[in-house]
Design a protein around this motif. Structure first.
Motif, PDB file in Angstrom:
ATOM      1  N   UNK A  40      27.857  54.981  -5.530  1.00  0.00           N
ATOM      2  CA  UNK A  40      26.599  55.006  -4.786  1.00  0.00           C
ATOM      3  C   UNK A  40      26.301  53.628  -4.202  1.00  0.00           C
ATOM      4  N   UNK A  41      26.583  52.589  -4.965  1.00  0.00           N
ATOM      5  CA  UNK A  41      26.400  51.233  -4.451  1.00  0.00           C
ATOM      6  C   UNK A  41      27.319  50.977  -3.263  1.00  0.00           C
ATOM      7  N   UNK A  42      28.571  51.400  -3.375  1.00  0.00           N
ATOM      8  CA  UNK A  42      29.525  51.208  -2.275  1.00  0.00           C
ATOM      9  C   UNK A  42      29.084  51.975  -1.033  1.00  0.00           C
ATOM     10  N   UNK A  43      28.624  53.213  -1.235  1.00  0.00           N
ATOM     11  CA  UNK A  43      28.123  53.983  -0.102  1.00  0.00           C
ATOM     12  C   UNK A  43      26.901  53.333   0.521  1.00  0.00           C
ATOM     13  N   UNK A  44      26.024  52.795  -0.324  1.00  0.00           N
ATOM     14  CA  UNK A  44      24.840  52.116   0.176  1.00  0.00           C
ATOM     15  C   UNK A  44      25.166  50.868   0.972  1.00  0.00           C
ATOM     16  N   UNK A  45      26.211  50.165   0.575  1.00  0.00           N
ATOM     17  CA  UNK A  45      26.630  48.978   1.327  1.00  0.00           C
ATOM     18  C   UNK A  45      27.101  49.365   2.734  1.00  0.00           C
ATOM     19  N   UNK A  46      27.794  50.501   2.829  1.00  0.00           N
ATOM     20  CA  UNK A  46      28.241  50.990   4.141  1.00  0.00           C
ATOM     21  C   UNK A  46      27.037  51.376   5.000  1.00  0.00           C
ATOM     22  N   UNK A  47      26.124  52.125   4.400  1.00  0.00           N
ATOM     23  CA  UNK A  47      24.920  52.539   5.122  1.00  0.00           C
ATOM     24  C   UNK A  47      24.133  51.327   5.609  1.00  0.00           C
ATOM     25  N   UNK A  48      23.999  50.336   4.738  1.00  0.00           N
ATOM     26  CA  UNK A  48      23.236  49.137   5.096  1.00  0.00           C
ATOM     27  C   UNK A  48      23.858  48.406   6.282  1.00  0.00           C
ATOM     28  N   UNK A  49      25.171  48.325   6.319  1.00  0.00           N
ATOM     29  CA  UNK A  49      25.842  47.670   7.425  1.00  0.00           C
ATOM     30  C   UNK A  49      25.502  48.318   8.752  1.00  0.00           C
ATOM     31  N   UNK A  50      25.455  49.648   8.775  1.00  0.00           N
ATOM     32  CA  UNK A  50      25.112  50.355  10.007  1.00  0.00           C
ATOM     33  C   UNK A  50      23.623  50.244  10.320  1.00  0.00           C
ATOM     34  N   UNK A  51      22.797  50.169   9.291  1.00  0.00           N
ATOM     35  CA  UNK A  51      21.364  50.007   9.511  1.00  0.00           C
ATOM     36  C   UNK A  51      21.079  48.665  10.201  1.00  0.00           C
ATOM     37  N   UNK A  52      21.751  47.638   9.733  1.00  0.00           N
ATOM     38  CA  UNK A  52      21.556  46.304  10.309  1.00  0.00           C
ATOM     39  C   UNK A  52      22.085  46.250  11.743  1.00  0.00           C
ATOM     40  N   UNK A  53      23.271  46.824  11.944  1.00  0.00           N
ATOM     41  CA  UNK A  53      23.906  46.752  13.269  1.00  0.00           C
ATOM     42  C   UNK A  53      23.351  47.773  14.249  1.00  0.00           C
ATOM     43  N   UNK A  54      22.819  48.880  13.731  1.00  0.00           N
ATOM     44  CA  UNK A  54      22.378  49.969  14.585  1.00  0.00           C
ATOM     45  C   UNK A  54      23.531  50.902  14.901  1.00  0.00           C
ATOM     46  N   UNK A  55      23.248  52.185  15.017  1.00  0.00           N
ATOM     47  CA  UNK A  55      24.320  53.135  15.338  1.00  0.00           C
ATOM     48  C   UNK A  55      23.742  54.339  16.062  1.00  0.00           C
ATOM     49  N   UNK A  56      24.603  55.011  16.798  1.00  0.00           N
ATOM     50  CA  UNK A  56      24.191  56.157  17.595  1.00  0.00           C
ATOM     51  C   UNK A  56      23.849  57.347  16.707  1.00  0.00           C
ATOM     52  N   UNK A  57      22.971  58.196  17.208  1.00  0.00           N
ATOM     53  CA  UNK A  57      22.559  59.397  16.494  1.00  0.00           C
ATOM     54  C   UNK A  57      23.156  60.620  17.180  1.00  0.00           C
TER      55      UNK A  57
END
Length: 271
Positions: free
Chosen positions: A18-35
């Motif tokens: 869950x921590x590893x998945x959260x780190x991935x999610x956080x990276x995209x949150x900071x950078x922004x990503x398409x929906x």
């Protein structure tokens, strides 16, 4: 799964993934990503898919004997046959909050045994908050910033409800009948929050009850529900019976997640 060592090791695995998945999610949150949008018009991002891939790869290596039902895999029509214990994965619960730059999104992994969520992890990277639990051992929370070690670990427990109860409700979804149920129970204090955070606020004693009259999927609720049950709480179906998992299509009806508060049945208030 009754061996203490096995359960301890499995819970540690679920927390780490869950921590590893959260780190991935956080990276995209900071950078922004398409929906993008799935067939049911619900939003999905590359963060959902990449976080799920990281979690599934870890589970395939570390717990290959336990089937996994994961949100994005299910959306693609890839759902394993399940006859015993299985895992439920929601790599990004609260996608609307994530897209809207809010902090109410979580990564969720849960173990289901005998229709009950017995072990679960909820990680909220934007809140630096991690929650986990096992119904045989208890529940905990810790501070955990993305890509950093967790700290300030402490046990959590639902609170006794001796005064005016506090309810948590969905931030993104209007719930038909919910106001009527709350009013009938004399619940005037309400906190609006998104994702599976509603479960863990009850589990940690910050609120008393989380009622839901609208539909959800099992991967939305299982991890938070597991933490709540490990912290001494309950989740009840609309008739006041224990809420079970492994239902057809992994679809949920309404429910009430509660700590020390004794709720009235939800059935009369469902749409």
């Amino acid at each position: 799964m009754t061996d203490t060592t096995d359960r301890t090791a499995l819970l540690a695995t679920l927390v780490a993934l869950a921590e590893a998945g959260g780190d991935v999610v956080w990276g995209h949150f900071v950078a922004g990503c398409a929906v993008m949008h799935k067939a049911d018009e619900s939003p999905v991002t590359i963060a959902d898919r990449e976080a799920e891939a990281v979690i599934l790869a870890g589970l395939a290596t570390l717990t290959p004997a336990i089937p996994v039902v994961a949100e994005e895999e299910a959306a693609a029509g890839r759902v394993p046959d399940v006859t015993g214990a299985f895992l439920l994965v929601d790599p990004l619960d609260g996608t609307k909050e994530f897209v809207g730059r809010g902090d109410d999104f979580t990564v969720n992994i849960a173990l289901i045994e005998g229709g009950e969520p017995t072990m679960g992890v909820v990680y909220a990277p934007a809140r630096d908050a991690l929650y986990w639990g096992d119904v045989t051992r208890g529940a905990w929370m810790a501070a955990r910033k993305p890509h950093e070690p967790r700290h300030d670990e402490q046990p959590i427990r639902v609170r006794a409800c001796g005064g005016a109860p506090c309810a948590v409700a969905s931030k993104s979804h209007a719930m038909p009948g919910l106001d009527d149920w709350l009013d009938a129970g004399g619940i005037a204090t309400r906190v609006s929050v998104g994702s599976s955070l509603k479960f863990v606020l009850v589990a940690s004693g910050e609120a008393d009850v989380y009622p839901r009259t609208g539909p959800t999927m099992e991967w939305d609720t299982a991890a938070g529900d597991a933490v709540l049950r490990a912290a001494g709480g309950r989740t009840l179906d609309p008739d006041g019976l224990p809420f079970v998992y492994g239902k057809p299509g992994y679809r949920n009806t309404g429910f009430v997640a509660t700590g020390g508060y004794e709720p009235a049945p939800l059935r009369p208030y469902l749409p």
